[in-house]
Design an enzyme around this catalytic site. Structure first.
Site, PDB file in Angstrom:
ATOM      1  N   CYS A   2      37.237  40.872  34.502  1.00  0.00           N
ATOM      2  CA  CYS A   2      35.956  41.308  35.066  1.00  0.00           C
ATOM      3  C   CYS A   2      35.866  42.835  35.231  1.00  0.00           C
ATOM      4  O   CYS A   2      36.871  43.494  35.453  1.00  0.00           O
ATOM      5  CB  CYS A   2      35.767  40.694  36.437  1.00  0.00           C
ATOM      6  SG  CYS A   2      35.899  38.914  36.426  1.00  0.00           S
ATOM      7  N   ARG A  27      38.067  45.267  28.207  1.00  0.00           N
ATOM      8  CA  ARG A  27      38.877  44.483  29.140  1.00  0.00           C
ATOM      9  C   ARG A  27      38.755  42.986  28.882  1.00  0.00           C
ATOM     10  O   ARG A  27      39.555  42.209  29.392  1.00  0.00           O
ATOM     11  CB  ARG A  27      38.438  44.779  30.580  1.00  0.00           C
ATOM     12  CG  ARG A  27      38.640  46.218  31.001  1.00  0.00           C
ATOM     13  CD  ARG A  27      37.902  46.498  32.288  1.00  0.00           C
ATOM     14  NE  ARG A  27      38.374  45.634  33.358  1.00  0.00           N
ATOM     15  CZ  ARG A  27      39.356  45.921  34.177  1.00  0.00           C
ATOM     16  NH1 ARG A  27      39.965  47.077  34.070  1.00  0.00           N
ATOM     17  NH2 ARG A  27      39.725  45.094  35.120  1.00  0.00           N
ATOM     18  N   TRP A  76      34.830  37.510  33.542  1.00  0.00           N
ATOM     19  CA  TRP A  76      35.834  36.758  32.782  1.00  0.00           C
ATOM     20  C   TRP A  76      36.110  35.506  33.617  1.00  0.00           C
ATOM     21  O   TRP A  76      36.645  35.588  34.720  1.00  0.00           O
ATOM     22  CB  TRP A  76      37.089  37.600  32.612  1.00  0.00           C
ATOM     23  CG  TRP A  76      38.130  37.029  31.710  1.00  0.00           C
ATOM     24  CD1 TRP A  76      38.170  37.085  30.351  1.00  0.00           C
ATOM     25  CD2 TRP A  76      39.316  36.338  32.112  1.00  0.00           C
ATOM     26  NE1 TRP A  76      39.308  36.475  29.891  1.00  0.00           N
ATOM     27  CE2 TRP A  76      40.021  36.009  30.937  1.00  0.00           C
ATOM     28  CE3 TRP A  76      39.859  35.969  33.352  1.00  0.00           C
ATOM     29  CZ2 TRP A  76      41.240  35.326  30.954  1.00  0.00           C
ATOM     30  CZ3 TRP A  76      41.059  35.289  33.362  1.00  0.00           C
ATOM     31  CH2 TRP A  76      41.737  34.978  32.179  1.00  0.00           C
ATOM     32  N   ASN A 102      35.103  41.391  41.615  1.00  0.00           N
ATOM     33  CA  ASN A 102      36.307  41.148  40.815  1.00  0.00           C
ATOM     34  C   ASN A 102      37.371  40.582  41.742  1.00  0.00           C
ATOM     35  O   ASN A 102      37.509  41.052  42.866  1.00  0.00           O
ATOM     36  CB  ASN A 102      36.860  42.455  40.235  1.00  0.00           C
ATOM     37  CG  ASN A 102      36.016  43.003  39.111  1.00  0.00           C
ATOM     38  OD1 ASN A 102      35.041  42.390  38.717  1.00  0.00           O
ATOM     39  ND2 ASN A 102      36.382  44.165  38.616  1.00  0.00           N
ATOM     40  N   GLY A 103      38.139  39.617  41.249  1.00  0.00           N
ATOM     41  CA  GLY A 103      39.207  39.039  42.073  1.00  0.00           C
ATOM     42  C   GLY A 103      38.950  37.568  42.337  1.00  0.00           C
ATOM     43  O   GLY A 103      38.108  36.940  41.677  1.00  0.00           O
ATOM     44  N   LYS A 487      52.428  39.454  19.047  1.00  0.00           N
ATOM     45  CA  LYS A 487      51.330  40.205  18.415  1.00  0.00           C
ATOM     46  C   LYS A 487      50.608  39.334  17.392  1.00  0.00           C
ATOM     47  O   LYS A 487      49.388  39.336  17.306  1.00  0.00           O
ATOM     48  CB  LYS A 487      51.837  41.461  17.700  1.00  0.00           C
ATOM     49  CG  LYS A 487      52.116  42.689  18.489  1.00  0.00           C
ATOM     50  CD  LYS A 487      50.966  43.324  19.206  1.00  0.00           C
ATOM     51  CE  LYS A 487      50.802  42.747  20.586  1.00  0.00           C
ATOM     52  NZ  LYS A 487      51.386  43.460  21.683  1.00  0.00           N
ATOM     53  N   GLU A 490      48.417  36.725  19.186  1.00  0.00           N
ATOM     54  CA  GLU A 490      47.248  37.323  19.846  1.00  0.00           C
ATOM     55  C   GLU A 490      46.176  37.742  18.856  1.00  0.00           C
ATOM     56  O   GLU A 490      44.994  37.532  19.089  1.00  0.00           O
ATOM     57  CB  GLU A 490      47.669  38.608  20.584  1.00  0.00           C
ATOM     58  CG  GLU A 490      48.424  38.424  21.837  1.00  0.00           C
ATOM     59  CD  GLU A 490      48.764  39.787  22.435  1.00  0.00           C
ATOM     60  OE1 GLU A 490      48.254  40.093  23.498  1.00  0.00           O
ATOM     61  OE2 GLU A 490      49.538  40.543  21.813  1.00  0.00           O
ATOM     62  N   HIS A 506      70.091  26.090  17.126  1.00  0.00           N
ATOM     63  CA  HIS A 506      70.003  25.176  18.267  1.00  0.00           C
ATOM     64  C   HIS A 506      68.624  24.540  18.380  1.00  0.00           C
ATOM     65  O   HIS A 506      68.240  24.083  19.458  1.00  0.00           O
ATOM     66  CB  HIS A 506      70.365  25.926  19.549  1.00  0.00           C
ATOM     67  CG  HIS A 506      71.738  26.487  19.513  1.00  0.00           C
ATOM     68  ND1 HIS A 506      72.864  25.714  19.690  1.00  0.00           N
ATOM     69  CD2 HIS A 506      72.173  27.746  19.256  1.00  0.00           C
ATOM     70  CE1 HIS A 506      73.946  26.483  19.577  1.00  0.00           C
ATOM     71  NE2 HIS A 506      73.540  27.718  19.306  1.00  0.00           N
TER      72      HIS A 506
HETATM   73  C1  F6R Z   1      49.955  41.847  24.948  1.00  0.00           C
HETATM   74  C2  F6R Z   1      49.552  42.468  26.189  1.00  0.00           C
HETATM   75  C3  F6R Z   1      49.847  41.760  27.454  1.00  0.00           C
HETATM   76  C4  F6R Z   1      50.211  42.765  28.560  1.00  0.00           C
HETATM   77  C5  F6R Z   1      50.393  42.056  29.902  1.00  0.00           C
HETATM   78  C6  F6R Z   1      50.842  43.005  30.988  1.00  0.00           C
HETATM   79  O1  F6R Z   1      49.620  42.612  23.840  1.00  0.00           O
HETATM   80  O2  F6R Z   1      48.988  43.524  26.186  1.00  0.00           O
HETATM   81  O3  F6R Z   1      50.856  40.818  27.289  1.00  0.00           O
HETATM   82  O4  F6R Z   1      51.396  43.419  28.199  1.00  0.00           O
HETATM   83  O5  F6R Z   1      49.193  41.452  30.269  1.00  0.00           O
HETATM   84  O6  F6R Z   1      49.915  44.022  31.170  1.00  0.00           O
HETATM   85  P1  F6R Z   1      50.274  45.347  31.941  1.00  0.00           P
HETATM   86  O7  F6R Z   1      51.285  46.090  31.110  1.00  0.00           O
HETATM   87  O8  F6R Z   1      48.988  46.084  32.058  1.00  0.00           O
HETATM   88  O9  F6R Z   1      50.855  44.946  33.255  1.00  0.00           O
END
Ligand code: F6R
Length: 610
Positions: A2, A27, A76, A102-103, A487, A490, A506
């Site tokens: 959000c 975001r 979100w 937000n929250g 990666k 995602e 394993h």
């Molecule tokens: C993956 C990615 C996420 C963030 C995770 C932590 O590409 O970006 O896995 O690494 O959400 O985010 P931060 O580093 O902002 O705490």
């Protein structure tokens, strides 16, 4: 996740708020909305869409409404599906009060039942809506007083902005564990949950702290805490340049950010290496150097990619500083019983500095009274402010949802940190000098790797239609195998699994056949022979293999399907080079499969809910 924007001042709040929302799009969100005072008709208008900010903008396209005060939001979904009725702003029964949030309000069910019994009517499935009704319940002419009363009953996290028809000319904002800042203009203010929404209007900002409420009018703003004590806080100057937040000619932020990696490493190391003495100098740790000398253990907490960078960091710190180090998911740490003593240091690693679980783990460690440190990219973020000391990554804003340059900067900072801790302990100056020299050579080596972009794109064309992938690595490149798989998942939505290569026999080997290719990181290092054997085991089962190898290894070329070569460096630094081709491979496969590269489905840049 959000995002909040609000404007009050002389200009028309509508385009400014829409522009702010657009800057928060990175975001991740699923719906958007805005509530505004219509200055001519003296009423509040609320417009919401289930979809993109563009659709919200479309709704204002031919309108001639002028508003000098608006609050806006990108949602979100957490409680209730993405829909117009669940989009923010939410309102009270009489449509006098509108708010964005937000929250998460944890005790919303209990409060909702009570409010219903008192006759309040609810329109949405969200936790947020109870806030509007609570404020309505306490409202008797002064909005901030009603907000304070309402927040006293609430359990949970919030960044909040509220307006009321019956107390016009002001925005009331409040914060608890969800970031909020006020951008200062001349006779105008923009509030936002993220600096990127305000940076093109003003660089002067005041961050709200937990438990604070701000009242913003076109002329001024004031901050109080929930006990209504006045808070005086000077502004800070944002260092971000708006240019930094644009694509600079690249088709996607992700690609731009991968190509920024050489510069990122330079920025993360600038002024931090003393070559003659083989030392690292980290300004943010200067005040705790003696404490760091005394610690006998380090516990690192992080999430996602930051967690994987920390795994590589653990190996660096243990090998070069001899300091026992453990890495744990912040989401696990916060709920189990961690054993921490006074000789343990806690380190939170987070690009955004706002990840809910990482922040909660940090607070748990602080409660135990141990030294708390941070490795953070976003200046002024919650983790940065709440740790005793720490190191900034200096990677600049990362807009692509998938972390690339920030991950590399985390690895770089870990190398510096291992050097600092090592030189405080047993690491020789000669080895320190060698590490410092190799770190400074990394940007040029990454530039060599970036020249392979079109080769990697061709490889992506060859492998784009596989639906499963295995990533293998060992020792320092075990976390990089996990990151390569993350990666690919995602960005391209391909099912990918990362494994320590030793674990292959394993279980995962059962998956191998000609439709299940493997990406193996087999650099010429202390575990090369072992990696080579694992690769042969896959080839013996008709598995296709792409290998990441060190320049000059001609042997491997004959044994596998495809090879990408990277320059040699110290083994501890090899993850910094190895991850770059893996990021490019995921990027190109994602592009070829038509995926939304910078905003992958269901993902958010900053995960501010647990
Ligand atoms: C993956 C990615 C996420 C963030 C995770 C932590 O590409 O970006 O896995 O690494 O959400 O985010 P931060 O580093 O902002 O705490």
């Amino acid at each position: 996740m959000c995002g909040i924007v609000g404007y009050i001042g002389k200009q028309n709040a509508i385009p400014i708020s829409l522009d702010g929302l657009k800057r928060l799009e990175y975001r991740g969100y699923d719906s958007a909305g805005m509530a505004l005072f219509d200055s001519q008709k003296n009423k509040i208008i609320c417009v919401k869409v289930a979809g993109k900010v563009d659709s919200l903008e479309e709704r204002f396209r031919n309108s001639n409404i002028f508003s000098n005060c608006a609050i806006a939001h990108t949602r979100w979904a957490t409680h209730g599906i993405p829909s117009i009725k669940n989009a923010h702003p939410h309102n009270d029964c009489k449509k006098n009060i509108y708010l964005v949030h937000n929250g998460i309000i944890e005790n919303y069910k209990f409060l909702k039942e009570k409010l219903k019994e008192e006759g309040h009517k609810f329109y949405s499935d969200t936790d947020t809506e109870i806030l509007a009704h609570l404020i309505e319940k306490f409202f008797s002419g002064n909005l901030e007083e009603a907000v304070v009363q309402a927040l006293k009953l609430v359990k949970g996290t919030y960044g909040l902005a509220v307006i009321s028809k019956n107390d016009p000319g002001k925005i009331v904002a409040a914060r608890n564990s969800s970031p909020l800042l006020i951008g200062l203009g001349r006779d105008e203010f923009i509030i936002a949950s993220d600096p990127s929404a305000v940076v093109s209007y003003t660089k002067k900002v005041v961050y709200l702290e937990d438990g604070e409420v701000a009242v913003i009018t076109p002329e001024d703003f004031s901050i109080t805490n929930l006990r209504q004590r006045k808070i005086i806080r000077p502004h800070v100057n944002l260092k971000w340049d708006f240019e930094e937040a644009t694509k600079a000619g690249f088709p996607h932020f992700m690609l731009k950010e991968i190509f920024e990696i050489p510069e990122t490493i330079q920025n993360s190391t600038r002024g931090r290496l003393i070559f003659d003495e083989g030392l690292a100098k980290l300004g943010g740790l200067e005040l705790v150097l003696d404490e760091l000398r005394g610690i006998s253990r380090m516990v690192i907490c992080a999430c996602g990619t930051a967690y994987l960078a920390s795994l590589a960091g653990e190996y660096m710190i243990e090998e070069y500083a001899g300091l026992p180090t453990e890495v744990e998911y912040a989401s696990e740490f916060r709920y189990r019983k961690p054993i921490l003593n006074q000789n343990t240091a806690f380190l939170a690693v987070s690009q955004s500095g706002e990840t809910a679980d990482t922040l909660a783990a940090l607070r748990e460690a602080k409660r135990k009274g141990i030294l708390s440190l941070g490795v953070v990219n976003t200046v002024g973020s919650s983790v940065a402010r709440e740790t005793d000391a720490g190191v900034y990554n200096h990677a600049g804003p990362e807009i692509g949802v998938a972390s690339t340059k920030a991950f590399v900067s985390q690895l770089t900072v870990f190398a510096l940190f291992a050097l600092l801790l090592g030189r405080q302990r047993q690491l020789s100056s000669v080895m320190g000098q060698r590490i410092a020299k190799e770190i400074s050579a990394l940007p040029e080596k990454v530039k060599e790797i970036l020249k392979l972009n079109s080769q990697i794109r061709n490889l992506a064309k060859k492998y784009r239609d596989y639906n499963h992938f295995l990533y293998l690595g060992r020792k320092y490149n075990y976390p990089i195998a996990l990151e390569g798989a993350l990666k690919l998942k995602e960005i391209s939505y391909i099912h990918a699994e990362g494994y320590g290569a030793g674990e292959m026999k394993h279980g995962p080997i059962a998956l191998i056949d000609k439709n299940f290719p493997t990406f193996a990181i087999a650099l010429s290092d202390s575990v090369y022979e072992k990696m080579f054997s694992n690769i042969m085991e896959i080839k013996a089962r008709e598995g296709r293999v792409i290998v990441l190898a060190t320049n000059g290894n001609n042997e491997i070329k004959k044994m596998v399907d495809d090879v990408i070569y990277v320059p040699k460096t110290l083994e501890m630094l090899s993850p910094i080079l190895a991850v770059v081709p893996l990021q490019l491979f995921a990027y190109h496969i994602g592009v070829l499969r038509g995926c939304d590269i910078d905003k992958p489905r269901n993902l958010a840049k900053s995960v501010t809910v647990e």
